[in-house]
Structure formats: structure tokens, C-alpha cells
Design a protein around this motif. Structure first.
Motif, PDB file in Angstrom:
ATOM      1  N   VAL A 128       0.840  -1.204   0.000  1.00  0.00           N
ATOM      2  CA  VAL A 128       0.000   0.000   0.000  1.00  0.00           C
ATOM      3  C   VAL A 128       0.875   1.254   0.000  1.00  0.00           C
ATOM      4  CG1 VAL A 128      -1.647   1.339   1.359  1.00  0.00           C
ATOM      5  CG2 VAL A 128      -1.974  -1.129   1.087  1.00  0.00           C
ATOM      6  N   GLU A 129       1.940   1.236   0.804  1.00  0.00           N
ATOM      7  CA  GLU A 129       2.835   2.391   0.883  1.00  0.00           C
ATOM      8  C   GLU A 129       3.497   2.668  -0.470  1.00  0.00           C
ATOM      9  OE1 GLU A 129       7.013   3.668   3.101  1.00  0.00           O
ATOM     10  OE2 GLU A 129       5.681   2.224   4.074  1.00  0.00           O
ATOM     11  N   HIS A 130       3.973   1.617  -1.115  1.00  0.00           N
ATOM     12  CA  HIS A 130       4.644   1.798  -2.406  1.00  0.00           C
ATOM     13  C   HIS A 130       3.653   2.272  -3.466  1.00  0.00           C
ATOM     14  CE1 HIS A 130       7.627   1.317  -5.502  1.00  0.00           C
ATOM     15  NE2 HIS A 130       6.835   0.501  -6.176  1.00  0.00           N
ATOM     16  N   ALA A 131       2.460   1.689  -3.479  1.00  0.00           N
ATOM     17  CA  ALA A 131       1.446   2.095  -4.451  1.00  0.00           C
ATOM     18  C   ALA A 131       1.072   3.565  -4.269  1.00  0.00           C
ATOM     19  CB  ALA A 131       0.211   1.210  -4.326  1.00  0.00           C
ATOM     20  N   ALA A 132       0.990   4.018  -3.021  1.00  0.00           N
ATOM     21  CA  ALA A 132       0.660   5.416  -2.749  1.00  0.00           C
ATOM     22  C   ALA A 132       1.743   6.350  -3.296  1.00  0.00           C
ATOM     23  CB  ALA A 132       0.480   5.639  -1.247  1.00  0.00           C
ATOM     24  N   LEU A 133       3.005   5.950  -3.150  1.00  0.00           N
ATOM     25  CA  LEU A 133       4.100   6.759  -3.690  1.00  0.00           C
ATOM     26  C   LEU A 133       4.022   6.827  -5.206  1.00  0.00           C
ATOM     27  CD1 LEU A 133       6.801   8.287  -3.287  1.00  0.00           C
ATOM     28  CD2 LEU A 133       7.957   6.065  -3.448  1.00  0.00           C
ATOM     29  N   VAL A 134       3.789   5.693  -5.839  1.00  0.00           N
ATOM     30  CA  VAL A 134       3.706   5.656  -7.299  1.00  0.00           C
ATOM     31  C   VAL A 134       2.540   6.498  -7.802  1.00  0.00           C
ATOM     32  CG1 VAL A 134       3.313   4.128  -9.289  1.00  0.00           C
ATOM     33  CG2 VAL A 134       4.839   3.409  -7.440  1.00  0.00           C
ATOM     34  N   SER A 135       1.431   6.481  -7.073  1.00  0.00           N
ATOM     35  CA  SER A 135       0.231   7.198  -7.520  1.00  0.00           C
ATOM     36  C   SER A 135       0.396   8.717  -7.478  1.00  0.00           C
ATOM     37  CB  SER A 135      -0.975   6.787  -6.669  1.00  0.00           C
ATOM     38  OG  SER A 135      -0.871   7.287  -5.345  1.00  0.00           O
ATOM     39  N   GLU A 136       1.450   9.204  -6.816  1.00  0.00           N
ATOM     40  CA  GLU A 136       1.688  10.651  -6.795  1.00  0.00           C
ATOM     41  C   GLU A 136       2.240  11.164  -8.118  1.00  0.00           C
ATOM     42  OE1 GLU A 136       4.258  11.634  -3.572  1.00  0.00           O
ATOM     43  OE2 GLU A 136       2.817  11.066  -2.018  1.00  0.00           O
ATOM     44  N   GLU A 137       2.733  10.257  -8.971  1.00  0.00           N
ATOM     45  CA  GLU A 137       3.327  10.668 -10.242  1.00  0.00           C
ATOM     46  C   GLU A 137       2.254  11.150 -11.214  1.00  0.00           C
ATOM     47  OE1 GLU A 137       5.640  12.007 -12.583  1.00  0.00           O
ATOM     48  OE2 GLU A 137       6.799  10.783 -11.175  1.00  0.00           O
ATOM     49  N   HIS A 138       2.535  12.273 -11.879  1.00  0.00           N
ATOM     50  CA  HIS A 138       1.581  12.844 -12.833  1.00  0.00           C
ATOM     51  C   HIS A 138       2.071  12.762 -14.276  1.00  0.00           C
ATOM     52  CE1 HIS A 138      -1.223  14.521  -9.861  1.00  0.00           C
ATOM     53  NE2 HIS A 138      -0.160  14.721  -9.129  1.00  0.00           N
ATOM     54  N   ILE A 139       3.205  12.102 -14.492  1.00  0.00           N
ATOM     55  CA  ILE A 139       3.741  11.942 -15.840  1.00  0.00           C
ATOM     56  C   ILE A 139       3.886  10.455 -16.111  1.00  0.00           C
ATOM     57  CG2 ILE A 139       5.716  12.389 -17.357  1.00  0.00           C
ATOM     58  CD1 ILE A 139       6.228  14.926 -15.689  1.00  0.00           C
ATOM     59  N   GLY A 140       3.368   9.997 -17.245  1.00  0.00           N
ATOM     60  CA  GLY A 140       3.389   8.575 -17.554  1.00  0.00           C
ATOM     61  C   GLY A 140       4.713   8.117 -18.123  1.00  0.00           C
ATOM     62  N   SER A 141       5.042   6.850 -17.882  1.00  0.00           N
ATOM     63  CA  SER A 141       6.293   6.289 -18.392  1.00  0.00           C
ATOM     64  C   SER A 141       6.101   5.568 -19.718  1.00  0.00           C
ATOM     65  CB  SER A 141       6.880   5.303 -17.374  1.00  0.00           C
ATOM     66  OG  SER A 141       6.021   4.180 -17.232  1.00  0.00           O
ATOM     67  N   GLY A 142       4.848   5.389 -20.148  1.00  0.00           N
ATOM     68  CA  GLY A 142       4.588   4.680 -21.400  1.00  0.00           C
ATOM     69  C   GLY A 142       4.847   5.565 -22.605  1.00  0.00           C
ATOM     70  N   ILE A 143       4.965   4.928 -23.760  1.00  0.00           N
ATOM     71  CA  ILE A 143       5.143   5.644 -25.021  1.00  0.00           C
ATOM     72  C   ILE A 143       3.925   5.347 -25.869  1.00  0.00           C
ATOM     73  CG2 ILE A 143       6.584   5.902 -27.074  1.00  0.00           C
ATOM     74  CD1 ILE A 143       8.905   4.782 -25.381  1.00  0.00           C
ATOM     75  N   VAL A 144       3.282   6.370 -26.399  1.00  0.00           N
ATOM     76  CA  VAL A 144       2.104   6.152 -27.234  1.00  0.00           C
ATOM     77  C   VAL A 144       2.535   5.427 -28.501  1.00  0.00           C
ATOM     78  CG1 VAL A 144       0.180   7.217 -28.453  1.00  0.00           C
ATOM     79  CG2 VAL A 144       1.012   8.224 -26.324  1.00  0.00           C
ATOM     80  N   ALA A 145       1.907   4.294 -28.778  1.00  0.00           N
ATOM     81  CA  ALA A 145       2.252   3.505 -29.958  1.00  0.00           C
ATOM     82  C   ALA A 145       1.488   4.053 -31.159  1.00  0.00           C
ATOM     83  CB  ALA A 145       1.911   2.036 -29.728  1.00  0.00           C
TER      84      ALA A 145
END
Length: 297
Positions: A128-145
Motif C-alpha cells: 500500500v505504501e509503495h502504491a501510494a508513492l507511485v500514484s503521486e506521479e503525474h507523468i506517464g512512463s509509457g510511449i504512445v504507440a
């Protein structure tokens, strides 16, 4: 006369309070800055609500590749902190020997499910702690295909049909091409997180396909869907490299494809992960009513 030890304790407590305050101030500023960046680089699409009830506005938050170089460096620094957090919380699973050839596959699957349940119970709070940290990110790491050839490289619909995956007004599907166990995590507008340990959310989302707890397929897929009604608000989509299965030369690096369908409009993202890496926030979007105020967005 004030005892020296009392003065020392006061200094320590005061310093600790200042340090906590500075960290809180920095995190608040970082969040505000991230939100400003997201607003600046976001894109919007007007969609017809396929179930009726007027138009929808989908705002897609930006991807790291769209950011200027100095913002990409800032994102990498945050990603390194997430990797460190993932390791410090002990979320990297120990290697388990693969079963011998000829082993009872069903019993082995049940054993692995039991091991996963035990691991989840032991690591519930860190997850839960790790997921909460990740959810603070507002920029995606994926690349639009966007390349047409790449778009058809993975037949997502064929895999979903094979596994009985449903379609709907909002559908999020993950595919990869080896025996590893990747997991889809969807942070919903209601604040819930849909993943393998919470497959049905109160806001109507369902994880109806969850594969490779045991390494049964090298063409796996996972699927989260809102069949008829999807809540308004922000959806964040994470991918976690849960477990490396040592089967048929499956490596600790994995390429994945993520498809997001909102009211009939499709976006696809590709990404790469290595085992032991933090959960990746691949993309995020906000679904809202298209009003007169928002029509000029």
C-alpha cells in the motif's frame, strides 16, 4: 536553571520538526509543480458517450517522452527514488525453483497461489505504501504507440477472447510475450486500487483476467473493465513486474503493451521493465462531462 540535557532534547526535537516541515513543504511544492506540468502538456479529446447521456471529455496526462530534457531528468530522479523505496520495503520476491518436468501442474498452480496469498498478507502495508508513492506521479512512463505495424504486433482482442475478457465503456488491457508475471494496477476515481488482491471495486471496475501466477502462457493478457457505466474522475494505470519465472529462457527484462479504451476511443502504450524495478505509472487520464465551460479546453 535549565538542565543541559533538557536543552539538548529541545534542540533535537526542534530540528526534527523543522526537517519534517521542510520535507512536507518540498513534497507539496513538487506536487503542485507536477500538476502544473501535467496541465501544460495534457491533451484532451471529445468523445460521444456510447451509453447515452451526452458527451465526455477525456484529458490524457503527458508521457515522459513529451517532456523537455530537464523535466525528464527530474522524472528519472523520482523514478530512482521509487526504485529505492521498492527495494527498502522488501517487495522483491525471492527466487523459487521452477517445478521439475512432469510435475502435477494443477497442484503446482495451487501451491503458487497459496505462496502469493501468504506473501501478500505479509507485505500488505508495504504494498500500500509503495502504491501510494507511485500514484503521486503525474507523468506517464509509457510511449504512445503510433506506428500502424506496431499497433498490430500484439493481437490483444484474440488474447482477451481466449481468456474470456470482457469489453466495456472503459477497458484497460495489458499484454506481454513471455512467462513472467506482470500485474495491472488501476487507481480509480473513487480512490480504490484494482489489482490481483482487489479484483472488484465499489465503483464498478473488475479485473476479470489475471494471468501467469504460474508460468502457463508466453502470450498472457490482463484486463480491467467498466462494462456499462464508468465513473467520472481520474484513472491512473500502473504496471508492476511481480515475479520473474525462470522458464524457457524467460528473462528479467520484459516489454509490455498497454491498451486503454474510453468510450470507443483507443490509445496504446509500450514500455519495458526489469525485475526488481518499482511499479511504473504508465499513463493517466481524466474522464469528465463536456460542459460549456470545458468545451473550449
Amino acid at each position: 536553571m535549565v538542565e543541559p540535557i533538557t536543552v539538548g532534547i529541545g534542540i533535537v526535537l526542534g530540528s526534527g520538526g523543522m526537517l519534517y516541515g521542510l520535507r512536507a513543504w518540498k513534497r507539496r511544492n513538487d506536487r503542485l509543480r507536477a500538476l502544473a506540468l501535467a496541465e501544460k502538456y495534457s491533451t484532451s479529446t471529445r468523445l460521444r458517450n456510447v451509453t447515452g447521456g451526452g458527451m465526455r471529455l477525456v484529458v490524457n496526462l503527458p508521457q515522459i517522452a513529451q517532456m523537455p530534457p530537464h523535466e525528464q531528468e527530474s522524472w528519472k530522479a523520482r523514478d530512482n527514488l521509487r526504485d529505492q523505496n521498492h527495494m527498502e520495503l522488501g517487495l522483491i520476491q525471492p527466487d523459487v525453483p521452477e517445478p521439475a518436468s512432469g510435475a502435477d501442474e494443477e497442484q503446482d498452480r495451487l501451491n503458487e497461489v497459496e505462496r502469493r496469498n501468504e506473501w501478500i498478507q505479509a507485505h500488505a502495508s508495504p504494498l500500500v505504501e509503495h502504491a501510494a508513492l507511485v500514484s503521486e506521479e503525474h507523468i506517464g512512463s509509457g510511449i504512445v504507440a503510433v506506428d500502424e505495424q506496431e499497433e498490430h504486433e500484439v493481437d490483444m482482442d484474440e488474447r482477451l477472447e481466449r481468456e474470456g475478457g470482457e469489453s466495456g465503456v472503459v477497458q484497460i488491457s495489458l499484454a506481454w510475450d513471455d512467462y513472467n508475471d506482470l500485474d495491472l494496477h488501476v487507481f480509480t476515481p473513487s480512490g480504490e486500487r484494482i489489482y490481483f488482491n482487489n479484483k472488484v471495486s465499489e465503483c464498478g471496475g473488475i479485473l476479470d483476467v489475471d494471468m501467469n501466477v504460474r508460468p502457463v502462457s508466453n502470450t498472457p493478457v490482463e484486463n480491467v473493465v467498466w462494462k456499462e457505466l464508468a465513473p467520472l474522475g481520474t484513472y491512473k494505470i500502473g504496471v508492476h513486474f511481480y515475479k520473474h519465472h525462470r522458464k524457457r529462457r524467460t528473462k528479467k527484462k520484459c516489454k509490455f503493451r498497454l491498451r486503454v479504451i474510453t468510450h470507443g476511443t483507443t490509445k496504446e502504450y509500450v514500455g519495458r521493465m526489469k525485475y526488481g524495478q518499482a511499479m511504473q505509472m504508465v499513463t493517466s487520464f481524466t474522464l469528465s462531462e463536456l460542459t460549456k465551460e470545458s468545451s473550449g479546453f
